[in-house]
Scaffold this motif. Structure first.
Motif, PDB file in Angstrom:
ATOM      1  N   SER A 138     -39.064  74.957  80.558  1.00 39.69           N
ATOM      2  CA  SER A 138     -39.678  74.748  81.867  1.00 39.69           C
ATOM      3  C   SER A 138     -38.604  75.015  82.920  1.00 39.69           C
ATOM      4  N   PRO A 139     -38.988  75.410  84.121  1.00 36.88           N
ATOM      5  CA  PRO A 139     -37.984  75.705  85.159  1.00 36.88           C
ATOM      6  C   PRO A 139     -36.990  74.565  85.395  1.00 36.88           C
ATOM      7  N   GLN A 140     -37.412  73.326  85.205  1.00 37.43           N
ATOM      8  CA  GLN A 140     -36.505  72.196  85.387  1.00 37.43           C
ATOM      9  C   GLN A 140     -35.423  72.159  84.301  1.00 37.43           C
ATOM     10  N   GLN A 141     -35.665  72.841  83.177  1.00 34.66           N
ATOM     11  CA  GLN A 141     -34.727  72.835  82.062  1.00 34.66           C
ATOM     12  C   GLN A 141     -33.830  74.071  82.009  1.00 34.66           C
ATOM     13  N   TYR A 142     -34.002  75.017  82.922  1.00 29.43           N
ATOM     14  CA  TYR A 142     -33.186  76.231  82.905  1.00 29.43           C
ATOM     15  C   TYR A 142     -31.704  75.864  82.906  1.00 29.43           C
ATOM     16  N   ILE A 143     -30.947  76.624  82.154  1.00 30.27           N
ATOM     17  CA  ILE A 143     -29.509  76.409  82.056  1.00 30.27           C
ATOM     18  C   ILE A 143     -28.839  77.102  83.247  1.00 30.27           C
ATOM     19  N   THR A 144     -28.149  76.325  84.054  1.00 31.75           N
ATOM     20  CA  THR A 144     -27.460  76.896  85.210  1.00 31.75           C
ATOM     21  C   THR A 144     -25.954  76.673  85.152  1.00 31.75           C
ATOM     22  N   ASP A 145     -25.518  75.796  84.285  1.00 29.96           N
ATOM     23  CA  ASP A 145     -24.097  75.499  84.134  1.00 29.96           C
ATOM     24  C   ASP A 145     -23.404  76.647  83.401  1.00 29.96           C
ATOM     25  N   SER A 146     -22.332  77.191  83.979  1.00 29.84           N
ATOM     26  CA  SER A 146     -21.676  78.365  83.386  1.00 29.84           C
ATOM     27  C   SER A 146     -21.088  78.068  82.006  1.00 29.84           C
ATOM     28  N   SER A 147     -20.591  76.856  81.788  1.00 28.80           N
ATOM     29  CA  SER A 147     -20.033  76.512  80.479  1.00 28.80           C
ATOM     30  C   SER A 147     -21.115  76.528  79.405  1.00 28.80           C
ATOM     31  N   THR A 148     -22.258  75.974  79.735  1.00 25.50           N
ATOM     32  CA  THR A 148     -23.368  75.941  78.776  1.00 25.50           C
ATOM     33  C   THR A 148     -23.907  77.351  78.541  1.00 25.50           C
ATOM     34  N   LEU A 149     -23.988  78.159  79.595  1.00 25.19           N
ATOM     35  CA  LEU A 149     -24.429  79.547  79.433  1.00 25.19           C
ATOM     36  C   LEU A 149     -23.471  80.313  78.529  1.00 25.19           C
ATOM     37  N   ASN A 150     -22.183  80.048  78.673  1.00 26.52           N
ATOM     38  CA  ASN A 150     -21.176  80.691  77.847  1.00 26.52           C
ATOM     39  C   ASN A 150     -21.407  80.369  76.376  1.00 26.52           C
ATOM     40  N   VAL A 151     -21.637  79.103  76.076  1.00 24.77           N
ATOM     41  CA  VAL A 151     -21.887  78.674  74.689  1.00 24.77           C
ATOM     42  C   VAL A 151     -23.181  79.283  74.168  1.00 24.77           C
ATOM     43  N   ARG A 152     -24.230  79.262  74.990  1.00 22.78           N
ATOM     44  CA  ARG A 152     -25.522  79.827  74.566  1.00 22.78           C
ATOM     45  C   ARG A 152     -25.386  81.324  74.300  1.00 22.78           C
ATOM     46  N   ALA A 153     -24.654  82.031  75.172  1.00 21.20           N
ATOM     47  CA  ALA A 153     -24.459  83.475  74.989  1.00 21.20           C
ATOM     48  C   ALA A 153     -23.674  83.755  73.712  1.00 21.20           C
ATOM     49  N   ALA A 154     -22.663  82.947  73.434  1.00 21.07           N
ATOM     50  CA  ALA A 154     -21.883  83.123  72.197  1.00 21.07           C
ATOM     51  C   ALA A 154     -22.769  82.902  70.975  1.00 21.07           C
ATOM     52  N   ASN A 155     -23.624  81.891  71.023  1.00 26.03           N
ATOM     53  CA  ASN A 155     -24.540  81.633  69.905  1.00 26.03           C
ATOM     54  C   ASN A 155     -25.529  82.775  69.718  1.00 26.03           C
ATOM     55  N   LEU A 156     -26.087  83.272  70.819  1.00 31.55           N
ATOM     56  CA  LEU A 156     -27.023  84.398  70.729  1.00 31.55           C
ATOM     57  C   LEU A 156     -26.337  85.638  70.169  1.00 31.55           C
ATOM     58  N   SER A 157     -25.117  85.869  70.605  1.00 32.28           N
ATOM     59  CA  SER A 157     -24.352  87.012  70.119  1.00 32.28           C
ATOM     60  C   SER A 157     -24.121  86.913  68.609  1.00 32.28           C
ATOM     61  N   GLN A 158     -23.770  85.728  68.169  1.00 28.47           N
ATOM     62  CA  GLN A 158     -23.531  85.532  66.737  1.00 28.47           C
ATOM     63  C   GLN A 158     -24.829  85.674  65.941  1.00 28.47           C
ATOM     64  N   ARG A 159     -25.898  85.034  66.399  1.00 26.67           N
ATOM     65  CA  ARG A 159     -27.191  85.099  65.699  1.00 26.67           C
ATOM     66  C   ARG A 159     -27.740  86.516  65.663  1.00 26.67           C
ATOM     67  N   SER A 160     -27.390  87.318  66.651  1.00 22.58           N
ATOM     68  CA  SER A 160     -27.924  88.678  66.749  1.00 22.58           C
ATOM     69  C   SER A 160     -27.034  89.727  66.106  1.00 22.58           C
ATOM     70  N   ASN A 161     -25.997  89.267  65.403  1.00 19.60           N
ATOM     71  CA  ASN A 161     -25.095  90.179  64.693  1.00 19.60           C
ATOM     72  C   ASN A 161     -24.380  91.146  65.632  1.00 19.60           C
ATOM     73  N   CYS A 162     -24.064  90.698  66.834  1.00 22.59           N
ATOM     74  CA  CYS A 162     -23.386  91.568  67.799  1.00 22.59           C
ATOM     75  C   CYS A 162     -21.990  91.959  67.345  1.00 22.59           C
ATOM     76  N   SER A 163     -21.396  91.196  66.452  1.00 18.60           N
ATOM     77  CA  SER A 163     -20.042  91.530  66.014  1.00 18.60           C
ATOM     78  C   SER A 163     -20.017  92.661  64.991  1.00 18.60           C
ATOM     79  N   GLU A 164     -21.157  93.036  64.466  1.00 13.55           N
ATOM     80  CA  GLU A 164     -21.213  94.132  63.498  1.00 13.55           C
ATOM     81  C   GLU A 164     -20.781  95.422  64.165  1.00 13.55           C
TER      82      GLU A 164
END
Length: 166
Positions: A124-150
């Motif tokens: 929901s819009p009230q739950q959107y991630i706006t904190d840069s530290s949390t976005l950094n962690v979420r992006a790292a997790n997405l990158s790992q889950r998506s096999n971006c390091s291949e």
């Protein structure tokens, strides 16, 4: 309207000998690389950002050129190319189209990190991630889950995972 014209042109211009048979794979690889590039930017990984951006440009140029030359059949557009891409392949030049496609991938990458939960469901819009530290962690997790390091996208090897890819 532009998509309909492009699809109609591709039916009339593509012949079996000149058909471009990797439209779906290339369009997905292009967006996957660009999503990985965006997540790398969010995490500050400059080398991965450049690697994925350049790989996306390479495959994207091939895809856009084929699309604009009418080498993608109507069957490929309907079966293999995601709708968001098909709706974005018109414009005055290949570079313009590539810019629109990069913007699409950037929006999706950001939305995956900031506007979706780890399962890919919308927040929901009230739950959107706006904190840069949390976005950094979420992006790292997405990158790992998506096999971006291949180093090689194993598209033909039976797996192709891009978290939240639509």
């Amino acid at each position: 309207m532009g998509v309909l014209i492009l699809a109609a042109l591709s039916v009339g211009l593509a012949t079996p000998s000149q058909a471009y048979d990797s439209a779906g794979r290339d369009s997905l690889a292009m967006l996957a690389h660009w999503k990985c590039a965006n997540w790398a930017e969010m995490t500050g990984n400059r080398s991965e950002l450049e690697r994925h951006f350049n790989a996306g440009m390479e495959v994207g140029r091939r895809f856009v050129h084929a699309a604009r030359e009418g080498l993608v059949s109507a069957d490929q557009w309907n079966a293999d190319v995601p709708v968001g891409i098909a709706m974005t392949t018109y414009g005055p030049s290949d570079d313009f189209v590539l810019g629109r496609l990069f913007a699409l991938a950037s929006d999706q990458a950001y939305d995956d990190a900031a506007k979706r939960d780890p399962s890919g469901f919308p927040l929901s819009p009230q739950q959107y991630i706006t904190d840069s530290s949390t976005l950094n962690v979420r992006a790292a997790n997405l990158s790992q889950r998506s096999n971006c390091s291949e180093s090689v996208w194993k598209l033909m090897g039976g797996w192709f995972c891009v978290a939240g890819f639509r």
